[in-house]
Write a protein that holds these residues in place. Structure first.
Motif, PDB file in Angstrom:
ATOM      1  N   GLY A 137      -9.017   4.743   7.084  1.00 19.27           N
ATOM      2  CA  GLY A 137      -8.316   4.896   8.352  1.00 19.27           C
ATOM      3  C   GLY A 137      -7.058   4.070   8.347  1.00 19.27           C
ATOM      4  N   LYS A 138      -6.289   4.172   9.387  1.00 21.10           N
ATOM      5  CA  LYS A 138      -5.052   3.400   9.494  1.00 21.10           C
ATOM      6  C   LYS A 138      -5.364   1.914   9.400  1.00 21.10           C
ATOM      7  CE  LYS A 138      -1.065   2.561  12.468  1.00 21.10           C
ATOM      8  NZ  LYS A 138      -0.419   2.837  13.784  1.00 21.10           N
ATOM      9  N   LEU A 139      -4.599   1.229   8.549  1.00 26.79           N
ATOM     10  CA  LEU A 139      -4.787  -0.203   8.334  1.00 26.79           C
ATOM     11  C   LEU A 139      -3.440  -0.879   8.554  1.00 26.79           C
ATOM     12  CD1 LEU A 139      -6.774  -2.437   7.382  1.00 26.79           C
ATOM     13  CD2 LEU A 139      -5.934  -2.022   5.060  1.00 26.79           C
ATOM     14  N   PHE A 140      -3.315  -1.607   9.659  1.00 30.27           N
ATOM     15  CA  PHE A 140      -2.016  -2.150  10.071  1.00 30.27           C
ATOM     16  C   PHE A 140      -1.026  -0.984  10.187  1.00 30.27           C
ATOM     17  CE2 PHE A 140      -4.157  -5.620   7.712  1.00 30.27           C
ATOM     18  CZ  PHE A 140      -4.345  -6.480   8.777  1.00 30.27           C
ATOM     19  N   ASP A 141       0.076  -1.005   9.408  1.00 29.03           N
ATOM     20  CA  ASP A 141       1.035   0.102   9.461  1.00 29.03           C
ATOM     21  C   ASP A 141       0.825   1.108   8.341  1.00 29.03           C
ATOM     22  OD1 ASP A 141       2.359  -0.873  11.719  1.00 29.03           O
ATOM     23  OD2 ASP A 141       3.649  -2.185  10.521  1.00 29.03           O
ATOM     24  N   PHE A 142      -0.224   0.908   7.538  1.00 30.94           N
ATOM     25  CA  PHE A 142      -0.491   1.813   6.420  1.00 30.94           C
ATOM     26  C   PHE A 142      -1.349   2.980   6.907  1.00 30.94           C
ATOM     27  CE2 PHE A 142      -0.191  -2.445   4.323  1.00 30.94           C
ATOM     28  CZ  PHE A 142       1.059  -2.238   3.747  1.00 30.94           C
ATOM     29  N   VAL A 143      -0.864   4.183   6.695  1.00 32.85           N
ATOM     30  CA  VAL A 143      -1.555   5.383   7.181  1.00 32.85           C
ATOM     31  C   VAL A 143      -2.063   6.221   6.009  1.00 32.85           C
ATOM     32  CG1 VAL A 143      -1.303   7.529   8.488  1.00 32.85           C
ATOM     33  CG2 VAL A 143      -0.203   5.429   9.308  1.00 32.85           C
ATOM     34  N   ASP A 144      -1.154   6.636   5.141  1.00 37.29           N
ATOM     35  CA  ASP A 144      -1.511   7.496   4.012  1.00 37.29           C
ATOM     36  C   ASP A 144      -1.523   6.633   2.749  1.00 37.29           C
ATOM     37  OD1 ASP A 144      -2.006   9.500   2.238  1.00 37.29           O
ATOM     38  OD2 ASP A 144      -0.122  10.573   2.551  1.00 37.29           O
ATOM     39  N   TYR A 145      -2.665   6.039   2.442  1.00 37.74           N
ATOM     40  CA  TYR A 145      -2.759   5.150   1.285  1.00 37.74           C
ATOM     41  C   TYR A 145      -4.063   5.405   0.557  1.00 37.74           C
ATOM     42  CZ  TYR A 145      -6.039   2.413   4.087  1.00 37.74           C
ATOM     43  OH  TYR A 145      -7.114   2.024   4.830  1.00 37.74           O
ATOM     44  N   LEU A 146      -4.096   5.061  -0.735  1.00 38.17           N
ATOM     45  CA  LEU A 146      -5.303   5.196  -1.540  1.00 38.17           C
ATOM     46  C   LEU A 146      -5.381   3.994  -2.474  1.00 38.17           C
ATOM     47  CD1 LEU A 146      -7.707   7.129  -2.114  1.00 38.17           C
ATOM     48  CD2 LEU A 146      -6.365   7.989  -4.048  1.00 38.17           C
ATOM     49  N   PRO A 147      -6.346   3.111  -2.283  1.00 36.63           N
ATOM     50  CA  PRO A 147      -6.406   1.889  -3.089  1.00 36.63           C
ATOM     51  C   PRO A 147      -6.896   2.102  -4.520  1.00 36.63           C
ATOM     52  CG  PRO A 147      -7.626   1.680  -1.006  1.00 36.63           C
ATOM     53  CD  PRO A 147      -7.348   3.129  -1.230  1.00 36.63           C
ATOM     54  N   TYR A 148      -7.492   3.262  -4.803  1.00 34.73           N
ATOM     55  CA  TYR A 148      -8.265   3.446  -6.026  1.00 34.73           C
ATOM     56  C   TYR A 148      -7.465   4.108  -7.132  1.00 34.73           C
ATOM     57  CZ  TYR A 148     -11.520   2.863  -2.215  1.00 34.73           C
ATOM     58  OH  TYR A 148     -12.140   2.400  -1.077  1.00 34.73           O
TER      59      TYR A 148
ATOM     60  N   TYR B 121       0.818  -1.211   0.000  1.00 37.03           N
ATOM     61  CA  TYR B 121       0.000   0.000   0.000  1.00 37.03           C
ATOM     62  C   TYR B 121       0.856   1.266   0.000  1.00 37.03           C
ATOM     63  CZ  TYR B 121      -4.932  -1.357   0.400  1.00 37.03           C
ATOM     64  OH  TYR B 121      -6.208  -1.782   0.139  1.00 37.03           O
ATOM     65  N   ASP B 122       2.128   1.141   0.317  1.00 34.39           N
ATOM     66  CA  ASP B 122       3.014   2.296   0.253  1.00 34.39           C
ATOM     67  C   ASP B 122       3.512   2.555  -1.157  1.00 34.39           C
ATOM     68  OD1 ASP B 122       2.888   2.719   3.027  1.00 34.39           O
ATOM     69  OD2 ASP B 122       4.533   1.320   3.404  1.00 34.39           O
ATOM     70  N   ARG B 123       3.244   1.623  -2.076  1.00 29.69           N
ATOM     71  CA  ARG B 123       3.794   1.707  -3.428  1.00 29.69           C
ATOM     72  C   ARG B 123       2.830   2.317  -4.436  1.00 29.69           C
ATOM     73  NH1 ARG B 123       7.995  -2.360  -3.450  1.00 29.69           N
ATOM     74  NH2 ARG B 123       8.386  -1.838  -5.635  1.00 29.69           N
ATOM     75  N   GLY B 124       1.561   2.525  -4.038  1.00 27.65           N
ATOM     76  CA  GLY B 124       0.588   3.079  -4.971  1.00 27.65           C
ATOM     77  C   GLY B 124      -0.745   2.378  -4.855  1.00 27.65           C
ATOM     78  N   ASP B 125      -1.665   2.695  -5.784  1.00 31.67           N
ATOM     79  CA  ASP B 125      -2.989   2.075  -5.739  1.00 31.67           C
ATOM     80  C   ASP B 125      -2.903   0.620  -6.188  1.00 31.67           C
ATOM     81  OD1 ASP B 125      -3.802   1.842  -8.734  1.00 31.67           O
ATOM     82  OD2 ASP B 125      -3.089   3.901  -8.562  1.00 31.67           O
ATOM     83  N   LEU B 126      -3.994  -0.121  -6.009  1.00 31.91           N
ATOM     84  CA  LEU B 126      -3.997  -1.561  -6.270  1.00 31.91           C
ATOM     85  C   LEU B 126      -3.647  -1.878  -7.720  1.00 31.91           C
ATOM     86  CD1 LEU B 126      -7.206  -2.551  -4.276  1.00 31.91           C
ATOM     87  CD2 LEU B 126      -4.826  -3.016  -3.623  1.00 31.91           C
ATOM     88  N   LEU B 127      -4.239  -1.179  -8.668  1.00 31.95           N
ATOM     89  CA  LEU B 127      -3.961  -1.434 -10.077  1.00 31.95           C
ATOM     90  C   LEU B 127      -2.511  -1.130 -10.410  1.00 31.95           C
ATOM     91  CD1 LEU B 127      -4.798  -2.056 -12.990  1.00 31.95           C
ATOM     92  CD2 LEU B 127      -5.588   0.328 -13.183  1.00 31.95           C
ATOM     93  N   TYR B 128      -2.009  -0.022  -9.921  1.00 29.92           N
ATOM     94  CA  TYR B 128      -0.626   0.390 -10.177  1.00 29.92           C
ATOM     95  C   TYR B 128       0.349  -0.672  -9.672  1.00 29.92           C
ATOM     96  CZ  TYR B 128       3.492   3.473 -10.112  1.00 29.92           C
ATOM     97  OH  TYR B 128       4.732   4.039 -10.311  1.00 29.92           O
ATOM     98  N   MET B 129       0.093  -1.194  -8.482  1.00 22.55           N
ATOM     99  CA  MET B 129       0.991  -2.184  -7.882  1.00 22.55           C
ATOM    100  C   MET B 129       0.875  -3.544  -8.553  1.00 22.55           C
ATOM    101  SD  MET B 129       0.481  -1.493  -3.831  1.00 22.55           S
ATOM    102  CE  MET B 129      -1.275  -1.818  -3.953  1.00 22.55           C
TER     103      MET B 129
END
Length: 344
Positions: A291-302, A153-161
């Motif tokens: 919201g915070k998910l495990f250690d992921f804070v600033d993420y965007l899945p979309y 989740y630190d690497r980008g959105d789901l499609l990008y990753m």
């Protein structure tokens, strides 16, 4: 003294484990034979497989991969490997020739080792194992770029990753869903009022959820403030409201029927979940609670519209779980999206 309950649990687990493993090898053998027959039928065309078998939101987000693979293989036979629960999401895709149902990650490993596929686009991250099978799924391409469950989740959105995990260039396209006329007719028979507010309250992981008390408070306020009907979707009902303007369809819709209901919405309000990805794919205006998910804070899945900030309000109290998202933030976001109340 013998602990019979522990003894029973142990042998129940072993029964499920060994029957699952036996079923896996039987399922693999049947699929291998079917795929061999398919390869004879398609002649010189390559058999290409796209692999992303779960979760619902991941599959919806990565739909553009099917379009990109078709561009790369215009004349080949392309199938998507998917778990049975999510077949609907790929069954009607115009760029796919079919699909193969994955029993479990262990069976996936067996199919890949068999060499039955000519070209493989595997979007899975390594080491997500079946709870019963010994096989450890490895994706060398994802490993090569250092993509893991600890950093994805630190690497980008789901499609990008996940497109990169498959060995494709990073894709940033808008996801789409394909709803056949039969599903539109079935949904039409539900007599859904025009322009509803559609809500989704519970995800597959409790860390993504917002308290039920807040949802019920929000629905009571929406009913007393706006004229829009309200529909709840998802697997289970969270809202206890019995007002005529509220209707729960939770647990009553297929995946594509849920997407069609969301397509008709004036506004979608929900947590980070499969239906949120449906809202993105169906061009529906939305408010998403993160919201915070495990250690992921600033993420965007979309990807697509939501990543560009079009028709979307993302609410995230950074560093805090979704459960701690202030109620007032959600109410204010609704007011901004719906404008001044129009009471009836």
């Amino acid at each position: 003294m013998v602990d019979w309950s522990r003894f029973q649990k142990l042998w129940t687990y072993r029964f499920h484990k060994y029957t699952h493993i036996a079923g896996k090898f039987w399922s693999f053998a049947l699929k291998y034979v079917q795929l061999r027959q398919l390869k004879r039928q398609i002649g010189t065309r390559q058999l290409v497989v796209i692999i992303l078998s779960e979760q619902m939101g991941d599959i919806i987000a990565c739909e553009p991969v099917a379009r990109e693979v078709r561009r790369l293989h215009p004349n080949d036979y392309i199938i998507w490997m998917v778990r049975k629960a999510y077949v609907e999401l790929v069954r009607y895709h115009p760029n796919l020739d079919g699909y193969v149902i994955e029993k479990c990650p262990g069976e996936r490993v067996q199919l890949l080792r068999s060499g039955i596929f000519d070209v493989v686009y595997n979007m899975h991250i390594s080491h997500r194992k079946c709870k019963y099978c010994p096989e450890d799924p490895i994706n060398p391409t994802a490993d090569k770029i250092g993509l893991t469950f600890d950093n994805y989740y630190d690497r980008g959105d789901l499609l990008y990753m996940f497109s990169q995990a498959a060995g494709l260039p990073a894709i940033t396209a808008d996801p789409k869903m394909y709803i056949p006329q039969s599903v539109r007719q079935t949904t039409g028979a539900l007599s859904i009022p025009a322009n509803p507010i559609v809500i989704h309250c519970q995800s597959s992981h409790v860390m993504r959820d917002w308290p039920a008390a807040n949802w019920n408070k929000l629905i009571a306020w929406l009913i007393s403030t706006y004229h829009y009907p309200i529909i709840e979707v998802g697997l289970t009902t969270t809202i206890t409201e019995t007002h005529p303007k509220f209707r729960s369809l939770a647990g009553q819709l297929s995946l594509l029927e849920t997407a069609e209901v969301i397509r008709q919405a004036r506004l979608f309000i929900g947590i980070d979940s499969g239906p949120a990805h449906m809202a993105n794919a169906m061009d529906t205006e939305a408010i998403i609670l993160l919201g915070k998910l495990f250690d992921f804070v600033d993420y965007l899945p979309y990807s697509g519209r939501f990543k560009r900030g079009e028709d979307i309000t993302i609410l995230n109290d950074y560093g805090h779980p979704c459960a701690e998202l202030p109620y007032s933030w959600v109410q204010e976001a609704v007011q901004e999206r719906l404008g001044q109340p129009k009471l009836v």
